[in-house]
Scaffold this motif. Structure first.
Motif, PDB file in Angstrom:
ATOM      1  N   LEU A  56      -5.043 -10.689  -3.047  1.00  0.00           N
ATOM      2  CA  LEU A  56      -4.758  -9.464  -2.291  1.00  0.00           C
ATOM      3  C   LEU A  56      -4.437  -9.790  -0.837  1.00  0.00           C
ATOM      4  O   LEU A  56      -3.480  -9.243  -0.268  1.00  0.00           O
ATOM      5  CB  LEU A  56      -5.953  -8.520  -2.369  1.00  0.00           C
ATOM      6  N   ALA A  57      -5.238 -10.684  -0.223  1.00  0.00           N
ATOM      7  CA  ALA A  57      -4.981 -11.052   1.173  1.00  0.00           C
ATOM      8  C   ALA A  57      -3.596 -11.683   1.315  1.00  0.00           C
ATOM      9  O   ALA A  57      -2.837 -11.365   2.243  1.00  0.00           O
ATOM     10  CB  ALA A  57      -6.050 -12.019   1.661  1.00  0.00           C
ATOM     11  N   GLN A  58      -3.259 -12.578   0.386  1.00  0.00           N
ATOM     12  CA  GLN A  58      -1.942 -13.224   0.428  1.00  0.00           C
ATOM     13  C   GLN A  58      -0.831 -12.204   0.231  1.00  0.00           C
ATOM     14  O   GLN A  58       0.178 -12.210   0.948  1.00  0.00           O
ATOM     15  CB  GLN A  58      -1.877 -14.296  -0.659  1.00  0.00           C
ATOM     16  N   ARG A  59      -1.013 -11.316  -0.737  1.00  0.00           N
ATOM     17  CA  ARG A  59       0.035 -10.324  -1.022  1.00  0.00           C
ATOM     18  C   ARG A  59       0.205  -9.342   0.131  1.00  0.00           C
ATOM     19  O   ARG A  59       1.334  -8.975   0.482  1.00  0.00           O
ATOM     20  CB  ARG A  59      -0.302  -9.573  -2.316  1.00  0.00           C
ATOM     21  N   ARG A  60      -0.905  -8.903   0.714  1.00  0.00           N
ATOM     22  CA  ARG A  60      -0.817  -7.969   1.846  1.00  0.00           C
ATOM     23  C   ARG A  60      -0.046  -8.610   3.006  1.00  0.00           C
ATOM     24  O   ARG A  60       0.793  -7.963   3.640  1.00  0.00           O
ATOM     25  CB  ARG A  60      -2.220  -7.553   2.303  1.00  0.00           C
ATOM     26  N   GLN A  61      -0.343  -9.896   3.261  1.00  0.00           N
ATOM     27  CA  GLN A  61       0.362 -10.581   4.334  1.00  0.00           C
ATOM     28  C   GLN A  61       1.847 -10.693   4.015  1.00  0.00           C
ATOM     29  O   GLN A  61       2.703 -10.474   4.876  1.00  0.00           O
ATOM     30  CB  GLN A  61      -0.238 -11.975   4.544  1.00  0.00           C
ATOM     31  N   GLU A  62       2.171 -11.039   2.784  1.00  0.00           N
ATOM     32  CA  GLU A  62       3.574 -11.180   2.377  1.00  0.00           C
ATOM     33  C   GLU A  62       4.311  -9.852   2.467  1.00  0.00           C
ATOM     34  O   GLU A  62       5.441  -9.787   2.962  1.00  0.00           O
ATOM     35  CB  GLU A  62       3.649 -11.732   0.952  1.00  0.00           C
ATOM     36  N   VAL A  63       3.656  -8.774   1.983  1.00  0.00           N
ATOM     37  CA  VAL A  63       4.296  -7.447   1.997  1.00  0.00           C
ATOM     38  C   VAL A  63       4.524  -6.983   3.429  1.00  0.00           C
ATOM     39  O   VAL A  63       5.614  -6.493   3.773  1.00  0.00           O
ATOM     40  CB  VAL A  63       3.430  -6.420   1.222  1.00  0.00           C
ATOM     41  N   THR A 115       4.668  -8.785   6.228  1.00  0.00           N
ATOM     42  CA  THR A 115       5.662  -9.632   6.894  1.00  0.00           C
ATOM     43  C   THR A 115       7.073  -9.259   6.449  1.00  0.00           C
ATOM     44  O   THR A 115       7.980  -9.133   7.274  1.00  0.00           O
ATOM     45  CB  THR A 115       5.389 -11.118   6.595  1.00  0.00           C
ATOM     46  N   ALA A 116       7.243  -9.077   5.136  1.00  0.00           N
ATOM     47  CA  ALA A 116       8.571  -8.707   4.615  1.00  0.00           C
ATOM     48  C   ALA A 116       8.993  -7.335   5.137  1.00  0.00           C
ATOM     49  O   ALA A 116      10.175  -7.109   5.446  1.00  0.00           O
ATOM     50  CB  ALA A 116       8.548  -8.716   3.094  1.00  0.00           C
ATOM     51  N   TRP A 117       8.026  -6.420   5.247  1.00  0.00           N
ATOM     52  CA  TRP A 117       8.347  -5.078   5.750  1.00  0.00           C
ATOM     53  C   TRP A 117       8.795  -5.143   7.196  1.00  0.00           C
ATOM     54  O   TRP A 117       9.784  -4.501   7.576  1.00  0.00           O
ATOM     55  CB  TRP A 117       7.106  -4.188   5.607  1.00  0.00           C
ATOM     56  N   ILE A 118       8.093  -5.934   8.024  1.00  0.00           N
ATOM     57  CA  ILE A 118       8.493  -6.076   9.427  1.00  0.00           C
ATOM     58  C   ILE A 118       9.867  -6.726   9.533  1.00  0.00           C
ATOM     59  O   ILE A 118      10.715  -6.289  10.318  1.00  0.00           O
ATOM     60  CB  ILE A 118       7.444  -6.903  10.208  1.00  0.00           C
ATOM     61  N   GLU A 119      10.096  -7.767   8.724  1.00  0.00           N
ATOM     62  CA  GLU A 119      11.404  -8.415   8.760  1.00  0.00           C
ATOM     63  C   GLU A 119      12.504  -7.444   8.353  1.00  0.00           C
ATOM     64  O   GLU A 119      13.612  -7.496   8.881  1.00  0.00           O
ATOM     65  CB  GLU A 119      11.405  -9.640   7.844  1.00  0.00           C
ATOM     66  N   GLY A 120      12.188  -6.560   7.413  1.00  0.00           N
ATOM     67  CA  GLY A 120      13.156  -5.539   7.026  1.00  0.00           C
ATOM     68  C   GLY A 120      13.459  -4.590   8.171  1.00  0.00           C
ATOM     69  O   GLY A 120      14.627  -4.226   8.397  1.00  0.00           O
ATOM     70  N   LEU A 121      12.412  -4.183   8.907  1.00  0.00           N
ATOM     71  CA  LEU A 121      12.627  -3.326  10.078  1.00  0.00           C
ATOM     72  C   LEU A 121      13.534  -4.012  11.094  1.00  0.00           C
ATOM     73  O   LEU A 121      14.470  -3.398  11.641  1.00  0.00           O
ATOM     74  CB  LEU A 121      11.290  -3.015  10.751  1.00  0.00           C
ATOM     75  N   LYS A 122      13.259  -5.288  11.349  1.00  0.00           N
ATOM     76  CA  LYS A 122      14.039  -6.031  12.353  1.00  0.00           C
ATOM     77  C   LYS A 122      15.481  -6.225  11.885  1.00  0.00           C
ATOM     78  O   LYS A 122      16.407  -6.193  12.689  1.00  0.00           O
ATOM     79  CB  LYS A 122      13.370  -7.368  12.632  1.00  0.00           C
ATOM     80  N   LYS A 123      15.638  -6.440  10.583  1.00  0.00           N
ATOM     81  CA  LYS A 123      16.994  -6.627  10.057  1.00  0.00           C
ATOM     82  C   LYS A 123      17.823  -5.359  10.189  1.00  0.00           C
ATOM     83  O   LYS A 123      19.027  -5.400  10.467  1.00  0.00           O
ATOM     84  CB  LYS A 123      16.917  -7.056   8.590  1.00  0.00           C
ATOM     85  N   LYS A 135      -3.293   1.408  12.130  1.00  0.00           N
ATOM     86  CA  LYS A 135      -3.072   2.537  11.220  1.00  0.00           C
ATOM     87  C   LYS A 135      -1.729   2.419  10.511  1.00  0.00           C
ATOM     88  O   LYS A 135      -1.616   2.714   9.314  1.00  0.00           O
ATOM     89  CB  LYS A 135      -3.140   3.852  12.014  1.00  0.00           C
ATOM     90  N   LEU A 136      -0.710   1.941  11.224  1.00  0.00           N
ATOM     91  CA  LEU A 136       0.600   1.742  10.603  1.00  0.00           C
ATOM     92  C   LEU A 136       0.508   0.697   9.493  1.00  0.00           C
ATOM     93  O   LEU A 136       1.056   0.887   8.395  1.00  0.00           O
ATOM     94  CB  LEU A 136       1.605   1.293  11.669  1.00  0.00           C
ATOM     95  N   ARG A 137      -0.197  -0.388   9.775  1.00  0.00           N
ATOM     96  CA  ARG A 137      -0.359  -1.435   8.760  1.00  0.00           C
ATOM     97  C   ARG A 137      -1.074  -0.881   7.523  1.00  0.00           C
ATOM     98  O   ARG A 137      -0.689  -1.194   6.384  1.00  0.00           O
ATOM     99  CB  ARG A 137      -1.147  -2.603   9.352  1.00  0.00           C
ATOM    100  N   GLN A 138      -2.103  -0.056   7.747  1.00  0.00           N
ATOM    101  CA  GLN A 138      -2.827   0.520   6.618  1.00  0.00           C
ATOM    102  C   GLN A 138      -1.915   1.403   5.771  1.00  0.00           C
ATOM    103  O   GLN A 138      -1.996   1.403   4.539  1.00  0.00           O
ATOM    104  CB  GLN A 138      -4.029   1.332   7.110  1.00  0.00           C
ATOM    105  N   GLU A 139      -1.036   2.163   6.421  1.00  0.00           N
ATOM    106  CA  GLU A 139      -0.094   3.023   5.686  1.00  0.00           C
ATOM    107  C   GLU A 139       0.864   2.180   4.845  1.00  0.00           C
ATOM    108  O   GLU A 139       1.122   2.474   3.683  1.00  0.00           O
ATOM    109  CB  GLU A 139       0.710   3.885   6.663  1.00  0.00           C
ATOM    110  N   VAL A 140       1.395   1.121   5.458  1.00  0.00           N
ATOM    111  CA  VAL A 140       2.366   0.272   4.759  1.00  0.00           C
ATOM    112  C   VAL A 140       1.733  -0.410   3.548  1.00  0.00           C
ATOM    113  O   VAL A 140       2.362  -0.559   2.496  1.00  0.00           O
ATOM    114  CB  VAL A 140       2.944  -0.784   5.719  1.00  0.00           C
TER     115      VAL A 140
END
Length: 602
Positions: free
Chosen positions: A571-578, A580-588, A175-180
């Motif tokens: 879309l699949a590539q962009r969703r994965q990129e977005v 991944t970047a969002w998670i990396e932002g959280l970790k940063k 559900k979190l992934r769907q929101e993001v």
């Protein structure tokens, strides 16, 4: 139906029990510092104020070990397992914090709906959910979940409860992934641009002035020029923190005794093969050559010159069916069996016994390393302690954050030590090829590199700028003639330039001698009609003027047929990129304290 479920569960229990010994070796063998008793009373790190104990991390490692072992039947790389488990734990914790911040929860109805629509991968392997051909049957699966009698069998009920727990752990993150990703879309123009980049083609002729053709005498650079460039581009010379280590290596080199042990093993295998044991089975069970061992040691047919000399000489002397004595090459001891000979070729099988450091050799090296570490800790100086023993001390020089340590290689624990411990700290480290004793001797904080450090780079950049201007200058008379309506071939011939032509290429293509995805390609696709020429274009290697020969547009009919397929891929590539970047932002942004280097080798 349920008997198959019980049988499979029993098998999993046996696999788990069989992996216990390996798991214990993994658990007790990670730390070579000799400080195990202290390690397990401390925390390994923190994420946003949440402490992670060594025991908790060790349990995660053990679960990851068992999972890998069950799925592959092989031993995992322990260093990779430490790195991957840590990354997974940090990700889970920062995502858990985000779930709580957003108030995302899971209802019972969502669990039921999710399980019915998304059968877990592990459930697909149960025979109770498979048809007579062994394929997963979604109808059987859903019937199992919705049939009240399922809950009357304890084993079946435990499986359902296990799947429910799995769903409850997965759904919040889903559900979190769907929101993001809710706002991630791909427009029609973006789909067309992707298709056009891969299918529209052009062919051009061009004139070039390579920068290397500009004489060095014309690009002299003075100190003032370099200082001016440095001041104007200071941000380009920014670098992160740097650290420097001294180290002494104790290479894991086999001794003569180790070679004799390997020879005895090889001689025993040769005797067994000659006594009638199946050579292919012996190779599968004992050969250290993984590539051929899977094929029973079969090397296929080969000619002279295809194998190392020592191996080849023996193989071509043997008759079909004969088994050799052990043969030593740089790879180890080989037992060779010739299967066939024809047309100057030999077909053979072999068993390889590698010559590797034995337990006594490794224990001796480890003791040497620990002895040096203790002496270095006493005097506080690795160089002094090493020189007293007549040992060579190596210097990594300054290096940046990451996992690579110059002279040692990929060593995440040492890299973490270099940037987290105090200057002067000492430690030991076990690499794949050696034991090391290491001292952190210096560390520099992030900042702009001093001019003296980058003077050579600045000089090359200023020279390149001058070469570009001079190359462009050489093309200006040609550009003037083109502006008067003359074609590129005619104008180039008058001025003595050589004209070259490309083959057809796309925006994603590569042009020999020119490169790809650069200003040359961009300029080529701005030309609309044959005969149209560009202005002066520069890349990292030359200055150019282009003239269009041919333009082949993308096929709009094919695009219409493939449009939605292309959209799905983008879309699949962009969703994965977005994501991944969002998670990396959280970790940063998270407050992460990583102390793994104090407890593990990775």
């Amino acid at each position: 139906m349920l008997s198959g479920l019980r049988k499979r569960t029993k098998t999993i229990l046996w696999i788990t029990a069989g992996a216990f010994v390996g798991m214990m070796v993994f658990a007790w063998g990670m730390d070579i510092t000799g400080r195990r008793s202290r390690s397990f009373s401390r925390t390994i790190g923190e994420v946003n104020g949440r402490s992670i104990s060594v025991q908790e991390f060790q349990r995660m490692l053990q679960r990851a070990y068992l999972q890998y072992k069950q799925e592959t039947g092989q031993e995992p790389d322990q260093r990779n397992l430490v790195r991957e488990t840590w990354e997974r734990l940090v990700t889970e914790l920062v995502l858990g914090d985000e779930l709580r911040r957003r108030g995302i929860v899971t209802t019972d109805l969502e669990v039921v709906q999710f399980l019915l629509a998304n059968p877990p991968d592990f459930a697909r392997r149960y025979k109770v959910f498979q048809d007579s051909s062994g394929n997963f049957d979604v109808k059987r699966y859903r019937s199992f979940l919705t049939n009240p009698s399922t809950f009357q069998d304890p084993m079946a009920k435990s499986l359902v409860l296990y799947m429910e727990d799995w769903a409850r752990s997965v759904i919040p993150f889903w559900k979190l992934r769907q929101e993001v990703l809710a706002g991630v879309k791909v427009s029609d123009p973006e789909v067309w641009e992707r298709y056009r980049a891969e299918h529209e083609r052009v062919k051009v002729r061009y004139v070039q002035v390579p920068f290397r053709d500009i004489p060095d005498s014309l690009v002299g650079v003075g100190k003032e020029e370099m200082l001016g460039y440095y001041q104007a581009h200071r941000e380009e010379f920014w670098r992160g923190r740097r650290a420097r280590l001294l180290y002494v290596a104790f290479p894991k080199v086999p001794t003569r005794s180790d070679s004799l042990v390997a020879l005895e093993e090889a001689e025993d295998l040769a005797r067994r093969a000659r006594a009638g044991e199946d050579f292919a089975e012996l190779a599968r069970d004992y050969s250290d050559d993984p590539g051929s061992a899977r094929k029973g040691g079969d090397l296929g047919y080969f000619r002279r010159g295809q194998m190392v000399k020592e191996f080849e000489e023996v193989a071509f002397e043997l008759k079909p069916g004969e088994v050799s004595d052990p043969v030593l090459t740089r790879f180890g001891w080989h037992i060779i069996k010739v299967e066939d000979r024809k047309d100057g070729q030999v077909r053979a099988r072999h068993i390889l016994v590698k010559v590797e450091p034995g337990e006594d050799t490794l224990d001796s090296l480890y003791s040497e390393a620990q002895g040096l570490l203790e002496e270095a800790e006493e005097v506080g100086d690795l160089r002094k302690a090493a020189e007293a023993r007549g040992l060579k001390v190596e210097d990594t020089g300054f290096f940046g954050e990451g996992t690579f340590v110059p002279g040692i290689g990929s060593a995440g624990a040492l890299a973490s030590f270099a940037f987290q411990d105090e200057v002067g700290a000492l430690r030991s480290y076990e690499g794949d090829d050696a034991y090391y004793v290491v001292q952190l001797v210096d560390r520099r904080e992030a900042g702009v590199r001093p001019f003296e450090e980058v003077e050579g780079t600045v000089k090359m950049r200023v020279e390149l700028e001058k070469r570009k201007k001079l190359a462009e200058g050489r093309l200006k008379p040609l550009l003037e003639m083109l502006s008067q309506g003359m074609g590129l071939k005619e104008a180039a011939e008058k001025l003595g330039f050589e004209v070259e032509e490309t083959e057809e290429f796309t925006r994603e293509g590569y042009i020999p001698g020119v490169g790809g995805r650069n200003s040359f390609v961009e300029a080529a696709f701005t030309l609309k009609e044959p005969g149209e020429s560009s202005g002066i274009v520069t890349t990292g290697r030359a200055a150019y003027i282009l003239e269009l020969i041919k333009r082949t547009p993308a096929d709009t009919e094919e695009f219409r047929r493939k449009k939605e397929e292309i959209r799905r891929k983008i879309l699949a590539q962009r969703r994965q990129e977005v994501y991944t970047a969002w998670i990396e932002g959280l970790k940063k942004r998270a407050r992460i304290k990583d102390q793994r280097y104090r407890f593990y080798q990775f």
